[in-house]
Scaffold this motif. Structure first.
Motif, short mmCIF file in Angstrom:
data_model
loop_
_atom_site.label_atom_id
_atom_site.label_comp_id
_atom_site.label_asym_id
_atom_site.label_seq_id
_atom_site.Cartn_x
_atom_site.Cartn_y
_atom_site.Cartn_z
N THR A 130 6.57 -29.82 -22.68
CA THR A 130 5.62 -29.05 -21.87
C THR A 130 4.18 -29.44 -22.21
OG1 THR A 130 7.17 -27.20 -21.72
CG2 THR A 130 4.87 -26.75 -21.21
N TYR A 133 3.48 -33.11 -20.95
CA TYR A 133 3.28 -33.19 -19.50
C TYR A 133 1.96 -32.51 -19.11
CZ TYR A 133 7.96 -34.98 -18.46
OH TYR A 133 9.06 -35.77 -18.37
N ALA A 137 -1.07 -34.30 -17.03
CA ALA A 137 -1.50 -33.77 -15.72
C ALA A 137 -2.77 -32.94 -15.82
CB ALA A 137 -0.38 -32.94 -15.12
N LEU A 139 -3.13 -29.91 -17.00
CA LEU A 139 -2.82 -28.57 -16.52
C LEU A 139 -2.71 -27.62 -17.70
CD1 LEU A 139 0.00 -29.31 -13.89
CD2 LEU A 139 -2.36 -28.63 -13.40
N VAL A 143 1.21 -23.14 -16.72
CA VAL A 143 1.40 -23.64 -15.35
C VAL A 143 2.37 -24.82 -15.37
CG1 VAL A 143 0.27 -24.72 -13.38
CG2 VAL A 143 -0.87 -22.85 -14.61
N GLN A 144 2.19 -25.70 -16.37
CA GLN A 144 3.08 -26.87 -16.47
C GLN A 144 4.52 -26.44 -16.73
OE1 GLN A 144 2.35 -30.53 -16.26
NE2 GLN A 144 4.48 -30.04 -15.82
N TRP A 146 5.93 -23.67 -15.81
CA TRP A 146 6.47 -23.11 -14.56
C TRP A 146 6.86 -24.24 -13.60
CZ3 TRP A 146 8.36 -18.83 -12.61
CH2 TRP A 146 8.46 -18.70 -11.24
N GLU A 147 6.03 -25.25 -13.50
CA GLU A 147 6.37 -26.36 -12.62
C GLU A 147 7.61 -27.11 -13.09
OE1 GLU A 147 3.09 -28.95 -12.00
OE2 GLU A 147 1.90 -27.48 -10.87
N LEU A 148 7.74 -27.27 -14.39
CA LEU A 148 8.93 -27.92 -14.92
C LEU A 148 10.19 -27.15 -14.54
CD1 LEU A 148 7.87 -28.97 -18.55
CD2 LEU A 148 8.50 -30.49 -16.68
N VAL A 150 10.64 -24.92 -12.08
CA VAL A 150 10.87 -24.74 -10.65
C VAL A 150 11.09 -26.07 -9.91
CG1 VAL A 150 9.82 -23.90 -8.51
CG2 VAL A 150 9.59 -22.58 -10.62
N ASP A 151 10.33 -27.10 -10.28
CA ASP A 151 10.31 -28.31 -9.47
C ASP A 151 11.24 -29.42 -9.96
OD1 ASP A 151 8.41 -27.07 -7.92
OD2 ASP A 151 6.70 -27.97 -8.99
N TYR A 152 11.55 -29.47 -11.25
CA TYR A 152 12.34 -30.59 -11.76
C TYR A 152 13.83 -30.34 -11.56
CZ TYR A 152 8.44 -33.06 -13.91
OH TYR A 152 7.30 -33.79 -14.12
#
Length: 478
Positions: A130, A133, A137, A139, A143-144, A146-148, A150-152
């Motif tokens: 985390t 990344y 980015a 970030l 936030v990072q 959460w993106e990991l 939800v999006d990965y």
């Protein structure tokens, strides 16, 4: 020649006996010394392989920048955590080679140790990845994260698996285990398999070291498939086959004392069941409320090819229900397990030393071990004469086989942990053993009883000169 046995009342008798040939080890369950080295070498080899995969994937080069360092170290800790997670599963998959090398009690301890490191490295992996990344980015780390999630691909499943592993890890802490019933703890522990399964897609879909080349992909898929086959085969298929193949059923129930019963199990072709005296099975008695949870009970009589017998003390829900089991009830088994058998014997002389209901596997060993007069000594520790379960059988076996029996009766010492009763006064644990077995240093020592009692007995044996590798014990604590 005659043998002398000492009864609970202190009387003695002499019985004629016949010399017989002595075999040091039981070939049916003999464990070659190189097996342990082979298992350990296999574990370390896999750790080296995943580290090599990390290096070949550019792991070292990525250390040149802060973001790269966090990310690549996160990948390395994730790889090692994954392998340790697989090792943790395989340690308890009931693989015959592994189980015979370590025994269930040592496997449980190693399982907890490996689980601790796997769990810790998994959390470190999440944190490092985390941060790495987020630095790349630019970030916020939250936030990072959460993106990991939800999006990965596969990360939602991996997060759910991580939560399950955390729950299992928390329940395995000693303080938590003491507050849980065995049945509840065992049910929670099964969620570890689900947690591992949920983490699998994330690792195989997005892991760089899983996808970097064809050999890496084959290696990782091979590991996971091997783990799955081991669990399905040795935890499900083999136990079910043996239970149905031998058509195990309750033949009778006998009360030995107010809180101890013996259950006789009959079956078909039991002479082909690969079990030795001193070993145990995980038992399920169908038709009882707790049949879904297996309970470990040792054989209390040597296997004879016709039937099996267990002797159980009322210590929990499963053992309490056994008093009401009806003849004809079907029985399912997993096993046999345990290293408290003749295959680990290294000396001609043997000391069988048990306390309470822990004498059951030792009583079976007394019956089965090849021995000449005077080779085997049996020490039975109990709080009172009323607690001497199967004492009559033990006396008869000792008389017929040429063994010596000592019944050490009395309440435990409260001022210190000791295998001796309070009536021993100031006598040390080691001196107590030497008085009963003067040449104890020449013996293999088999122990079974409560953990604290076995710790004290093992310490006394070592102080008397018995090497640690000739002290064999079975622990059923969880």
């Amino acid at each position: 020649m005659a043998v002398e046995t000492q009864s609970p009342t202190g009387t003695t008798r002499q019985t004629p006996i016949v010399d017989r040939r002595v075999l040091v080890a039981d070939r049916r369950v003999l464990v070659p010394s190189w097996w342990r080295d082979a298992v350990g070498l296999t574990i370390w080899a896999n750790l080296l392989i995943v580290t090599a995969l990390w290096v070949s994937g550019g792991g070292l080069q990525a250390l040149s920048t802060p973001a790269g360092a966090f990310t690549t170290l996160g990948r390395l800790t994730g790889l090692i955590a994954s392998v340790l997670l697989l090792i943790q599963v395989l340690l308890m998959a009931r693989l015959p080679v592994v189980e015979r090398v370590y025994g269930q009690d040592e496997l449980a301890r190693r399982h907890r140790l490996v689980g601790f490191w796997s769990f810790s490295l998994m959390l470190v992996h999440l944190v490092l990845i985390t941060i790495g990344y987020a630095l790349s980015a630019r970030l916020n780390v939250f936030v990072q994260f959460w993106e990991l999630v939800v999006d990965y691909p596969g990360m939602l499943l991996a997060t759910a698996g991580t939560v399950l592993v955390v729950v299992v890890a928390m329940s395995s802490i000693r303080a938590a285990r003491r507050k849980l019933r065995y049945e509840s703890w065992h049910l929670i522990h099964l969620y570890a398999y689900l947690g591992v399964g949920l983490a699998l897609p994330h690792q195989l879909w997005t892991g760089q070291e899983f996808l970097s080349n064809a050999w890496a992909t084959i290696y990782w898929w091979g590991l996971w498939i091997a783990a799955l086959v081991a669990i399905v085969g040795w935890r499900l298929a083999v136990p079910l086959y043996r239970s149905l193949r031998h058509d195990l059923r309750v033949a009778g129930v006998r009360r030995e004392s107010a809180d101890v019963i013996s259950v006789l199990i009959s079956g078909r072709d039991l002479d082909r069941l690969p079990v030795a005296a001193g070993q145990f099975f995980h038992w399920r008695f169908l038709g009882r409320p707790s049949w879904t949870r297996a309970h470990p009970y040792s054989l209390s009589a040597a296997p004879n090819g016709r039937d099996l017998r267990i002797t159980v003390k009322d210590l929990g829900d499963g053992s309490h229900e056994l008093a009401g089991v009806t003849p004809g009830s079907r029985v399912l088994i997993e096993g046999p397990y345990g290293r408290l058998h003749g295959g680990v014997r290294t000396s001609r002389k043997v000391l069988l030393m048990g306390a309470g209901i822990g004498i059951t596997p030792l009583r079976a060993l007394l019956e089965e071990l090849p021995q000449a007069p005077g080779d085997v000594t049996f020490i039975y520790r109990a709080g009172s004469d009323d607690e001497l379960v199967l004492a009559g059988e033990i006396e008869q076996l000792a008389a017929s086989r040429g063994a010596r029996v000592f019944f050490v009766v009395g309440h435990r010492r409260r001022e210190r942990n000791s295998w001796l009763p309070s009536s021993a006064g100031t006598l040390s644990d080691a001196d107590g053993l030497r008085r009963l077995v003067p040449d104890i240093a020449e013996h293999d020592v088999y122990l079974c009883g409560a953990d604290a009692w076995m710790d004290a007995a093992a310490k006394a044996a070592r102080e008397c000169g018995v090497p640690a590798d000739r002290i064999h014990s079975e622990r059923f604590s969880w």
